[in-house]
Design a protein around this motif. Sequence first.
Motif, PDB file in Angstrom:
ATOM      1  N   GLY A   1     -52.632  36.632 126.861  1.00 40.79           N
ATOM      2  CA  GLY A   1     -52.931  37.381 128.078  1.00 40.79           C
ATOM      3  C   GLY A   1     -53.388  38.801 127.770  1.00 40.79           C
ATOM      4  N   ARG A   2     -52.733  39.438 126.810  1.00 42.22           N
ATOM      5  CA  ARG A   2     -53.113  40.793 126.406  1.00 42.22           C
ATOM      6  C   ARG A   2     -54.519  40.783 125.820  1.00 42.22           C
TER       7      ARG A   2
ATOM      8  N   LEU B   1     -57.122  40.296 128.558  1.00 40.60           N
ATOM      9  CA  LEU B   1     -57.272  41.509 129.361  1.00 40.60           C
ATOM     10  C   LEU B   1     -58.104  42.546 128.613  1.00 40.60           C
TER      11      LEU B   1
ATOM     12  N   TRP C   1     -46.239  41.657 133.141  1.00 37.97           N
ATOM     13  CA  TRP C   1     -46.225  40.308 132.585  1.00 37.97           C
ATOM     14  C   TRP C   1     -44.830  39.679 132.720  1.00 37.97           C
TER      15      TRP C   1
ATOM     16  N   HIS D   1     -44.044  38.902 136.388  1.00 35.92           N
ATOM     17  CA  HIS D   1     -44.792  37.713 136.802  1.00 35.92           C
ATOM     18  C   HIS D   1     -44.114  36.446 136.269  1.00 35.92           C
TER      19      HIS D   1
END
Length: 187
Positions: free
Chosen positions: A3-4, A7, A37, A40
């Motif tokens: 995810g990082r 992004l 994160w 979530h």
Amino acid sequence: MIGRRMLEIQLRRIGAFAAEEKISSHPNFDDSFKILWANHGDDISIQYSGTPALKGDFVRCGQRTAQGILKDGWNALARYYFNNFSDGVKQDAIDLLHGHYIMSVSRDMTPPSQTGGLENIASFPLALSLVLTGFFFTLMSLRQVRYDLRHLIFSTIWAGLTVAIAAFVRANGRIFCNRPRLHKPGH
């Protein structure tokens, strides 16, 4: 990590980051990303399992803490309870939404929850309360045995009833679990 990385790629594409710039080079943004994160993950986990995500302390801080380990242990016990004793209806709803079970419009079909039997009234909280009540009355009558021999008989009856209920629950444990009632898996 994925995810990082995604992004970072997206921020480079829109021009917010330079070609080799990373989220970790911006401490406030990095901390905010980790918290977002983790929050979530907690929200998704609560919807699915009824408890926050495990190892949230690692996601937020980058290391495991004793408090985080204890919290994860508590959440694991809560998940076990929810999974076995209260999530059957939730799974039925998911099966209905995914089309694994189709409700019949036939008038002569009895819904599974109205077929009668012990499964409709059996539940873990009920069984636990019956066992604890029997144990409580056994102890109360045992305290009175020294004053009256009749209480020894009551203690024996209550202890026998408590053991019988506990043995019944142990032998028929699946009845006391709240499992899905609509969809019967093929395997």
